[in-house]
Design a protein around this motif. Structure first.
Motif, PDB file in Angstrom:
ATOM      1  N   PHE A 214     -55.410 -34.169  44.313  1.00  0.00           N
ATOM      2  CA  PHE A 214     -55.095 -35.480  44.885  1.00  0.00           C
ATOM      3  C   PHE A 214     -53.872 -36.094  44.213  1.00  0.00           C
ATOM      4  CE2 PHE A 214     -55.489 -40.114  44.720  1.00  0.00           C
ATOM      5  CZ  PHE A 214     -55.503 -40.407  46.072  1.00  0.00           C
TER       6      PHE A 214
ATOM      7  N   THR B 245     -52.433 -45.979  48.839  1.00  0.00           N
ATOM      8  CA  THR B 245     -53.302 -44.937  48.279  1.00  0.00           C
ATOM      9  C   THR B 245     -54.711 -44.997  48.843  1.00  0.00           C
ATOM     10  OG1 THR B 245     -53.854 -46.388  46.434  1.00  0.00           O
ATOM     11  CG2 THR B 245     -51.998 -44.900  46.131  1.00  0.00           C
TER      12      THR B 245
ATOM     13  N   ASN C  82     -58.506 -41.362  52.227  1.00  0.00           N
ATOM     14  CA  ASN C  82     -59.789 -40.968  51.648  1.00  0.00           C
ATOM     15  C   ASN C  82     -60.143 -39.526  51.944  1.00  0.00           C
ATOM     16  OD1 ASN C  82     -60.322 -41.103  54.319  1.00  0.00           O
ATOM     17  ND2 ASN C  82     -61.726 -42.861  54.211  1.00  0.00           N
TER      18      ASN C  82
ATOM     19  N   LEU D 222     -59.068 -35.672  51.153  1.00  0.00           N
ATOM     20  CA  LEU D 222     -58.231 -34.811  50.337  1.00  0.00           C
ATOM     21  C   LEU D 222     -57.472 -33.847  51.225  1.00  0.00           C
ATOM     22  CD1 LEU D 222     -57.541 -34.224  47.414  1.00  0.00           C
ATOM     23  CD2 LEU D 222     -59.296 -32.436  47.441  1.00  0.00           C
TER      24      LEU D 222
END
Length: 261
Positions: free
Chosen positions: A37, A238, A241, A243
């Motif tokens: 991530f 950011t 949610n 990946l």
């Protein structure tokens, strides 16, 4: 009884060992996901920074070209009779005839230069007004030769010329504000700077010797906000949610406002 207990212990040991490795495996998988991530986030940041820098550079180039073209169109026919020149890379309009500008060692504007400024300044600001949102500074620069009296040391001559060049640019700025209508140009007052540079930027002839006449000049330069826009913070969203999906990116205040040209 003892053999049974020993047997139970022997069978429990592999189960505990397997459980231990499952915990370690889960931890490693979690760490890998975190690192992945962070890598995706870093890649998105790099990509966004590159896009913003490219966009700002493109906009800055277009704005500078538009400013140059506006000044070129406005003053093309005047430059020869003013004995001036327009320098595209620095957006500088240079008055390079010292005998027209000031008397030697004087900050009093000569009548010939007053006539030029009276014609030039209102038209100059009229052309730049459309670009005021991208103009960081309009700089009036005074330049001198390195000469002073023969018995003056070079460093002393430098500071005497510094004082003289500053007085000359201030005289030009005062003259500008005495012109009808210019006192209402508040955006100009917010951006203008009168700078005396003494002999720090001399002009040299083909043989490498100082050209004293060419060094005595007055310049009007336009500085855009290109550098400040590059330094504006770039923010990333950011909140992604999932990946493997690059986070949505956005810049706060990094996109140049070109509504004014």
């Amino acid at each position: 009884m003892k053999p049974m207990i020993a047997s139970l212990r022997a069978s429990a040991a592999p189960a505990e060992e397997d459980s231990h490795w499952l915990v370690v495996s889960d931890l490693m998988a979690t760490l890998m996901m975190v690192f992945l991530f962070l890598a995706v986030l870093h890649m998105a940041q790099v990509e966004r920074t590159h896009l913003v820098e490219t966009e700002v550079r493109t906009t800055a180039t277009e704005s500078r070209q538009a400013i140059y073209q506006a000044l070129e169109d406005e003053f093309r026919d005047d430059l020869p009779r003013w004995r001036a020149e327009l320098v595209e890379p620095t957006l500088t309009l240079r008055f390079r005839e010292p005998d027209v500008l000031f008397d030697r060692s004087s900050a009093r504007i000569k009548p010939e230069f007053e006539a030029i400024l009276r014609d030039f300044l209102p038209r100059y600001l009229a052309q730049l007004r459309a670009f005021k949102d991208v103009i960081r500074e309009i700089r009036i620069e005074g330049h001198t030769s390195s000469e002073w009296s023969t018995d003056t040391r070079p460093l002393q001559a430098y500071f005497l010329n510094m004082e003289l060049s500053q007085q000359r640019t201030q005289a030009v700025l005062r003259f500008a504000y005495d012109l009808e209508g210019l006192e209402k140009e508040t955006w100009f007052r917010d951006r203008v700077a009168a700078v005396g540079l003494s002999s720090s930027r001399l002009v040299y002839d083909a043989s490498g010797e100082e050209d004293a006449e060419a060094s005595r000049r007055v310049e009007f330069s336009v500085l855009t906000d290109f550098e400040s826009r590059l330094l504006e913070p770039i923010e990333l969203d950011t909140t992604a949610n999932r990946l493997g999906t690059p986070p949505e990116v956005g810049a706060t205040g990094a996109r140049p406002d070109t509504t004014a040209g």
